[in-house]
Scaffold this motif. Structure first.
Motif, mmCIF file in Angstrom:
data_model
loop_
_atom_site.group_PDB
_atom_site.id
_atom_site.type_symbol
_atom_site.label_atom_id
_atom_site.label_comp_id
_atom_site.label_asym_id
_atom_site.label_seq_id
_atom_site.Cartn_x
_atom_site.Cartn_y
_atom_site.Cartn_z
ATOM 1 N N GLY A 165 0.823 -1.206 0.000
ATOM 2 C CA GLY A 165 0.000 0.000 0.000
ATOM 3 C C GLY A 165 0.855 1.252 0.000
ATOM 4 O O GLY A 165 2.051 1.209 0.298
ATOM 5 N N THR A 166 0.237 2.383 -0.336
ATOM 6 C CA THR A 166 0.937 3.664 -0.425
ATOM 7 C C THR A 166 0.128 4.755 0.259
ATOM 8 O O THR A 166 -1.093 4.831 0.113
ATOM 9 N N TYR A 167 0.823 5.582 1.016
ATOM 10 C CA TYR A 167 0.247 6.753 1.698
ATOM 11 C C TYR A 167 0.490 7.951 0.787
ATOM 12 O O TYR A 167 1.612 8.168 0.316
ATOM 13 N N TYR A 168 -0.545 8.738 0.544
ATOM 14 C CA TYR A 168 -0.386 9.855 -0.391
ATOM 15 C C TYR A 168 -1.368 10.975 -0.062
ATOM 16 O O TYR A 168 -2.286 10.812 0.748
ATOM 17 N N TYR A 169 -1.160 12.119 -0.700
ATOM 18 C CA TYR A 169 -2.114 13.221 -0.652
ATOM 19 C C TYR A 169 -2.770 13.327 -2.016
ATOM 20 O O TYR A 169 -2.091 13.246 -3.053
ATOM 21 N N VAL A 170 -4.086 13.497 -2.011
ATOM 22 C CA VAL A 170 -4.833 13.598 -3.263
ATOM 23 C C VAL A 170 -5.248 15.048 -3.488
ATOM 24 O O VAL A 170 -5.701 15.724 -2.562
ATOM 25 N N PHE A 171 -5.069 15.515 -4.714
ATOM 26 C CA PHE A 171 -5.467 16.872 -5.083
ATOM 27 C C PHE A 171 -6.833 16.830 -5.770
ATOM 28 O O PHE A 171 -7.063 15.972 -6.631
ATOM 29 N N ASN A 172 -7.705 17.739 -5.402
ATOM 30 C CA ASN A 172 -9.002 17.834 -6.074
ATOM 31 C C ASN A 172 -8.783 18.569 -7.393
ATOM 32 O O ASN A 172 -8.762 19.797 -7.441
ATOM 33 N N THR A 173 -8.635 17.825 -8.463
ATOM 34 C CA THR A 173 -8.278 18.409 -9.764
ATOM 35 C C THR A 173 -9.408 19.219 -10.374
ATOM 36 O O THR A 173 -9.207 19.882 -11.404
ATOM 37 N N GLN A 174 -10.590 19.200 -9.754
ATOM 38 C CA GLN A 174 -11.723 19.965 -10.270
ATOM 39 C C GLN A 174 -11.883 21.295 -9.548
ATOM 40 O O GLN A 174 -12.829 22.040 -9.806
ATOM 41 N N LYS A 175 -10.989 21.581 -8.604
ATOM 42 C CA LYS A 175 -11.047 22.852 -7.877
ATOM 43 C C LYS A 175 -9.781 23.649 -8.128
ATOM 44 O O LYS A 175 -8.674 23.126 -8.058
ATOM 45 N N LYS A 176 -9.950 24.922 -8.406
ATOM 46 C CA LYS A 176 -8.785 25.791 -8.578
ATOM 47 C C LYS A 176 -8.098 25.987 -7.238
ATOM 48 O O LYS A 176 -8.777 26.026 -6.212
ATOM 49 N N PRO A 177 -6.790 26.061 -7.187
ATOM 50 C CA PRO A 177 -5.842 26.025 -8.302
ATOM 51 C C PRO A 177 -5.308 24.634 -8.605
ATOM 52 O O PRO A 177 -4.318 24.494 -9.321
ATOM 53 N N PHE A 178 -5.970 23.603 -8.063
ATOM 54 C CA PHE A 178 -5.416 22.251 -8.201
ATOM 55 C C PHE A 178 -5.764 21.625 -9.539
ATOM 56 O O PHE A 178 -5.396 20.477 -9.799
ATOM 57 N N ASP A 179 -6.468 22.394 -10.385
ATOM 58 C CA ASP A 179 -6.640 21.990 -11.777
ATOM 59 C C ASP A 179 -5.395 22.324 -12.598
ATOM 60 O O ASP A 179 -5.265 21.917 -13.750
ATOM 61 N N ASP A 180 -4.468 23.046 -11.967
ATOM 62 C CA ASP A 180 -3.214 23.459 -12.604
ATOM 63 C C ASP A 180 -2.117 22.461 -12.238
ATOM 64 O O ASP A 180 -1.743 22.325 -11.061
ATOM 65 N N VAL A 181 -1.602 21.765 -13.239
ATOM 66 C CA VAL A 181 -0.596 20.736 -12.991
ATOM 67 C C VAL A 181 0.655 21.321 -12.347
ATOM 68 O O VAL A 181 1.363 20.631 -11.589
ATOM 69 N N ARG A 182 0.946 22.611 -12.595
ATOM 70 C CA ARG A 182 2.124 23.238 -11.994
ATOM 71 C C ARG A 182 1.996 23.310 -10.480
ATOM 72 O O ARG A 182 2.966 23.087 -9.743
ATOM 73 N N VAL A 183 0.797 23.600 -9.995
ATOM 74 C CA VAL A 183 0.560 23.678 -8.555
ATOM 75 C C VAL A 183 0.699 22.299 -7.924
ATOM 76 O O VAL A 183 1.337 22.133 -6.872
ATOM 77 N N LEU A 208 7.792 26.561 -10.335
ATOM 78 C CA LEU A 208 6.469 26.168 -10.828
ATOM 79 C C LEU A 208 5.367 26.981 -10.164
ATOM 80 O O LEU A 208 4.415 27.426 -10.828
ATOM 81 N N LEU A 209 5.481 27.176 -8.847
ATOM 82 C CA LEU A 209 4.446 27.913 -8.134
ATOM 83 C C LEU A 209 4.424 29.382 -8.561
ATOM 84 O O LEU A 209 3.346 29.984 -8.701
ATOM 85 N N GLU A 210 5.601 29.935 -8.782
ATOM 86 C CA GLU A 210 5.677 31.324 -9.255
ATOM 87 C C GLU A 210 5.070 31.442 -10.653
ATOM 88 O O GLU A 210 4.354 32.403 -10.963
ATOM 89 N N ALA A 211 5.341 30.452 -11.500
ATOM 90 C CA ALA A 211 4.772 30.460 -12.850
ATOM 91 C C ALA A 211 3.247 30.359 -12.811
ATOM 92 O O ALA A 211 2.557 30.852 -13.710
ATOM 93 N N ALA A 212 2.744 29.722 -11.769
ATOM 94 C CA ALA A 212 1.288 29.578 -11.606
ATOM 95 C C ALA A 212 0.660 30.814 -10.966
ATOM 96 O O ALA A 212 -0.555 30.872 -10.786
ATOM 97 N N GLY A 213 1.506 31.799 -10.595
ATOM 98 C CA GLY A 213 0.982 33.062 -10.078
ATOM 99 C C GLY A 213 1.026 33.222 -8.575
ATOM 100 O O GLY A 213 0.381 34.120 -8.023
ATOM 101 N N TYR A 214 1.792 32.375 -7.887
ATOM 102 C CA TYR A 214 1.851 32.441 -6.426
ATOM 103 C C TYR A 214 3.262 32.789 -5.962
ATOM 104 O O TYR A 214 4.247 32.386 -6.578
ATOM 105 N N GLY A 215 3.345 33.555 -4.882
ATOM 106 C CA GLY A 215 4.632 33.946 -4.334
ATOM 107 C C GLY A 215 4.442 34.678 -3.026
ATOM 108 O O GLY A 215 3.384 34.563 -2.381
#
Length: 537
Positions: free
Chosen positions: A292-310, A368-375
């Protein structure tokens, strides 16, 4: 070590009468007068209906209450359950021969018609099973059409040929099909009981089950008690008379109750006490491999997690060596793929970013985060959901600190009790959530299928047509080498899209009293109380 057996070999072994697993007490062993096993179970089960569950706490209890066509042996191998043998000449049509002495807890015979009814119920949209996808994945004929409401459940490819013979027809060959049949969604249910009591059929006094134990008491958020099922076909070889499950969410509280003698087995071990317990109670600490694997899941249908860079930035900035080695420290390994290294027959690919230093990952993450508009002037803010559990909290605190330090990300930690957490994830009411997946059977598809667009547990709603195509193609690949090549390509896609952030590969660490006999090293942690016993102290 997992026993690796081909499907044909499984059929032949079953036909030759390989015995079902049962409690094996070594000669000369003095048994305790009271044969009761008290198990910590982490959380209160969301349900005890085999067709309405999806979590480990529920599966632990159901494994004692019900029995499918086959069971999982001590090494994760397939052993006979209600079916004493089976055969298939083409890996497409399977015929299972049921034991003529299999009985429900009320004395009724367990029949092929019970399995026919139960499998149809599991895919019927009216049941709303969170695991209906599992029978689709098994490619049982018409399962997808039934799940989608395009055909009635009576069209599912299962047929009772007579009371003790069940035929299952697949839409396409699945080489590991038999190994899939030890899971709760494939368990039989007692039709008359379900139809008489409706949603209340799982209550004490109502439930009729076919496993080694029956439900004798259930105090919500306090305890579940099981008693021997005298009608179980192998009751003569069952040793434990009662099994008690306690939903203890706090590992520290669970540890203290174990050390005081109130518990025979814990669900987990508190991270901060692991090394001390290893030193002071070496005969009680049990650490096994766990697929098994422990992981965090991103909600790809909610901004900004629809952005692969984030998504990539947040994943890269997790120092997995620290989480696995320092925060956990029980033998866990850093994870860079969804399928862990312990999966039978599959070696996960060496994805590119896994070879970077943590400094390189952090630098890439910031870019990547800066390219996505965060800083600094516009920090990324979001909620991180996890279910109530001391160890989950420690991991969340550590990762939130990494994100803050290296990316300036501000995270609010949100914890919920197990059932609420499951509902929140399933409904998509989250931004980033803690998750984990334990293989339902020891094969890479049991992990990778989770990321398919229509998978019932794809809570982040990730969708990639090429990934789906590869997984569909893997079902048609009878050659293991070809199948594993497709799995490796699928992992490479996940490493780029990053719908989840793999964090570490599980091990299963718990405390087990030395007087508990028959404790297995099952890589799926499929523990059957019927196979265990209590020695005299």
């Amino acid at each position: 070590m997992t026993v690796k057996i081909s499907l044909l070999a499984l059929s032949l072994c079953a036909a030759l009468g390989v015995p079902a697993q049962a409690a094996v007490v070594p000669a000369g062993t003095e048994l305790a007068k009271v044969q009761q096993l008290v198990r910590g179970n982490g959380s209160e089960p969301a349900s005890l209906d085999p067709h309405k569950v999806e979590g480990v706490p529920e599966s632990n209890v159901l494994r004692d209450l019900f029995e499918g066509l086959v069971n999982s042996g001590p090494d994760g191998e397939v052993v006979p359950g209600v079916a004493e043998r089976w055969e298939s000449s083409d890996n497409l049509v399977y015929v299972f021969h049921l034991r003529d002495n299999a009985r429900w807890s009320n004395g009724d015979p367990v029949t092929a018609q019970d399995f026919e009814y139960a499998l149809r119920r599991a895919v019927d949209p009216a049941t709303a099973s969170p695991y209906s996808w599992y029978l689709e994945k098994a490619t049982i004929l018409n399962a997808s059409e039934v799940v989608n409401g395009n055909k009635p459940a009576t069209e599912l490819g299962v047929k009772a040929l007579d009371e003790h013979t069940l035929e299952i027809t697949l839409a396409s060959p699945v080489p590991y099909f038999v190994s899939m049949l030890s899971l709760a969604p494939t368990y039989p249910v007692h039709r008359a009981t379900v139809e008489k009591f409706g949603d209340e059929w799982t209550r004490v006094g109502n439930m009729v089950s076919n496993g080694a134990y029956r439900l004798s008491n259930w105090v919500v958020n306090e305890r579940i008690e099981l008693a021997r099922n005298p009608h179980y076909w192998n009751n003569a070889d069952t040793v434990l008379d009662t099994v008690v499950y306690l939903p203890i969410a706090s590992q520290n509280a669970e540890m203290n109750r174990f050390l005081s003698g109130e518990l025979d087995m814990t669900y987990d071990i508190p991270l901060e006490h692991f090394k001390r317990l290893q030193k002071e109670h070496p005969d009680a600490v049990r650490v096994n491999g766990y697929v098994g694997t422990y992981y965090y899941v991103f909600n790809t249908q909610k901004k900004p997690f629809d952005d692969v860079r984030v998504r990539n930035a947040l994943s890269y900035a997790i120092d997995r060596d620290i989480i696995a080695g320092k925060v956990m420290g029980q033998g866990e390994r850093p994870a860079y793929t969804l399928a862990p290294e312990g999966v039978n027959g599959f070696t996960p690919p060496a994805v590119v970013w896994a070879g970077w230093t943590q400094q390189q990952r952090d630098e890439k993450a910031r870019a990547l985060l800066e390219a996505a508009g965060y800083g600094k002037d516009k920090p990324l803010r979001f909620e991180l959901l996890y279910n109530t559990n001391d160890n989950h909290r420690k991991v969340a605190v550590a990762i939130a600190s990494m994100w803050k330090k290296h990316l300036g990300v501000e995270v609010e930690l949100v914890n919920q009790e197990w059932k609420t957490y499951l509902d929140t994830k399933t409904q998509g009411n989250f931004e980033v959530a803690r998750a984990g997946w334990i293989a339902d059977y020891n094969e890479a598809s049991s992990m990778l299928d989770l990321m398919q667009s229509r998978h019932g547990n794809n809570d982040g709603q990730y969708s990639n047509p090429e990934f789906d195509r590869l997984m569909a193609a893997s079902r048609l690949a009878s050659d293991e080498k070809a199948r594993n090549a497709l799995y490796a390509q699928a992992e490479e896609i996940l490493a780029v899209d990053m719908p989840i952030a793999p964090i570490y590969q599980y091990v299963k660490a718990r405390l087990v009293q030395p007087q508990v006999g028959g404790y297995p090293d099952n890589p799926l942690d499929n523990i059957y109380s019927k196979d265990m016993y209590i020695r005299a102290k």
